[in-house]
Enzyme design. Sequence first.
Site, PDB file in Angstrom:
ATOM      1  N   LEU A 127      11.727 -19.544  -4.915  1.00 34.47           N
ATOM      2  CA  LEU A 127      10.695 -18.706  -4.283  1.00 34.47           C
ATOM      3  C   LEU A 127       9.441 -18.752  -5.147  1.00 34.47           C
ATOM      4  CD1 LEU A 127       9.840 -16.334  -2.261  1.00 34.47           C
ATOM      5  CD2 LEU A 127      10.595 -14.786  -4.076  1.00 34.47           C
ATOM      6  N   HIS A 166       2.224   4.054  -9.007  1.00 32.85           N
ATOM      7  CA  HIS A 166       1.997   2.635  -9.310  1.00 32.85           C
ATOM      8  C   HIS A 166       3.171   2.049 -10.099  1.00 32.85           C
ATOM      9  CE1 HIS A 166      -1.823   2.738  -7.440  1.00 32.85           C
ATOM     10  NE2 HIS A 166      -2.418   3.481  -8.354  1.00 32.85           N
ATOM     11  N   ASP A 223       0.830  -1.206   0.000  1.00 33.60           N
ATOM     12  CA  ASP A 223       0.000   0.000   0.000  1.00 33.60           C
ATOM     13  C   ASP A 223       0.867   1.260   0.000  1.00 33.60           C
ATOM     14  OD1 ASP A 223      -2.372   1.379  -0.009  1.00 33.60           O
ATOM     15  OD2 ASP A 223      -2.717   1.196   2.151  1.00 33.60           O
TER      16      ASP A 223
HETATM   17  C1  IPE Z   1      -5.368  -2.731  -0.217  1.00 28.73           C
HETATM   18  O1  IPE Z   1      -5.081  -1.389  -0.318  1.00 28.73           O
HETATM   19  C2  IPE Z   1      -5.292  -3.374  -1.567  1.00 28.73           C
HETATM   20  C3  IPE Z   1      -3.957  -3.450  -2.149  1.00 28.73           C
HETATM   21  C4  IPE Z   1      -2.846  -3.021  -1.614  1.00 28.73           C
HETATM   22  C5  IPE Z   1      -3.906  -4.075  -3.426  1.00 28.73           C
HETATM   23  P1  IPE Z   1      -6.204  -0.281  -0.476  1.00 28.73           P
HETATM   24  O2  IPE Z   1      -5.517   1.012  -0.602  1.00 28.73           O
HETATM   25  O3  IPE Z   1      -7.144  -0.659  -1.564  1.00 28.73           O
HETATM   26  O4  IPE Z   1      -6.986  -0.408   0.910  1.00 28.73           O
HETATM   27  P2  IPE Z   1      -7.881   0.640   1.674  1.00 28.73           P
HETATM   28  O5  IPE Z   1      -8.899   1.162   0.689  1.00 28.73           O
HETATM   29  O6  IPE Z   1      -6.992   1.721   2.164  1.00 28.73           O
HETATM   30  O7  IPE Z   1      -8.489  -0.134   2.796  1.00 28.73           O
HETATM   31  C1  IPE Z   2      -1.516   0.457  -3.409  1.00 36.25           C
HETATM   32  O1  IPE Z   2      -1.378   1.833  -3.406  1.00 36.25           O
HETATM   33  C2  IPE Z   2      -1.812  -0.087  -4.772  1.00 36.25           C
HETATM   34  C3  IPE Z   2      -3.201  -0.539  -4.940  1.00 36.25           C
HETATM   35  C4  IPE Z   2      -4.138  -0.541  -4.021  1.00 36.25           C
HETATM   36  C5  IPE Z   2      -3.570  -1.027  -6.250  1.00 36.25           C
HETATM   37  P1  IPE Z   2      -2.596   2.824  -3.290  1.00 36.25           P
HETATM   38  O2  IPE Z   2      -3.029   3.212  -4.659  1.00 36.25           O
HETATM   39  O3  IPE Z   2      -3.683   2.272  -2.443  1.00 36.25           O
HETATM   40  O4  IPE Z   2      -1.919   4.055  -2.573  1.00 36.25           O
HETATM   41  P2  IPE Z   2      -2.558   5.019  -1.482  1.00 36.25           P
HETATM   42  O5  IPE Z   2      -3.122   4.154  -0.403  1.00 36.25           O
HETATM   43  O6  IPE Z   2      -3.616   5.813  -2.184  1.00 36.25           O
HETATM   44  O7  IPE Z   2      -1.417   5.851  -1.008  1.00 36.25           O
HETATM   45 MG    MG Z   3      -4.127   2.385  -0.471  1.00 36.61          MG
END
Ligand code: IPE
Ligand code: IPE
Ligand code: MG
Length: 228
Positions: free
Chosen positions: A121, A27, A10
């Site tokens: 792995l 991303h 995340d």
């Molecule tokens: C969880 O992160 C999903 C992934 C890292 C793929 P999100 O950013 O979607 O989760 P929330 O919305 O903060 O709970």
């Molecule tokens: C994680 O990063 C990637 C996915 C959930 C696909 P985020 O896109 O959730 O990044 P934040 O949480 O907005 O910083």
């Molecule tokens: Mg996120």
Amino acid sequence: MVNHLAIIMDGNGRWAEERGLTRSDGHKAGARQIGVAARAAIKAGIKYLTLYAFSTENWKRPKDEVAVLMGLISEFAKSELPNMMRDGVRLRTIGRTADLPLAARTALEFAIKQTEKNDTLTINIALSYGGRAEIVDAVNKIIAEKRTAPIDEKEFVNYLYAPDIPDPDLLIRTSGELRLSNFLLWELSYSELYVTNTYWPDFDENTLAEALASFGSRKRRFGGLNKK
Ligand code: IPE
Ligand code: IPE
Ligand code: MG
């Protein structure tokens, strides 16, 4: 000893925002970091690395962002393939992967087939994955078999996405959020949890070392007394 490490990757968006970049840039940086994490995991002797890359709820994000993520999944499967072959990495996926666009599915299927015999792995990528969806999908597989006999936990596991992979020993969530966000609800029952404020694109060998050191000081009990 961590045999199976699960990571909620995340913070790509926040990493980018802090740098005045776009979420797509975040991303992209995040996708690049998967290889770094995989090599660090190999060095640490980890056998299974399950990565939360796209949740069943992430489909709710703007179309453009979803498209960028899907593009990165295809690109990852293609560009990381030589490294996976070199490092003995086997690629697998869990989730409702039939929902992914054809290009992503094709690239993933190719890499999965090519890396099938690698065993240093296993990288298990959770795509269109939800913990609730996984349990519901398992129940529906059981219904489709017209089974009427009662089922126990051990047998139920066989209907989950990756029954042969042991439960995670350790879950790491990057970027500070203290929640599971629908990740591996069944499998994480007795996993140790570690949350770091580091954003996923900054995750490296040092972040992993800190998490593993923390894991090393935990006493796992599984509800009993002093069971290692
Ligand atoms: C969880 O992160 C999903 C992934 C890292 C793929 P999100 O950013 O979607 O989760 P929330 O919305 O903060 O709970
Ligand atoms: C994680 O990063 C990637 C996915 C959930 C696909 P985020 O896109 O959730 O990044 P934040 O949480 O907005 O910083
Ligand atoms: Mg996120």
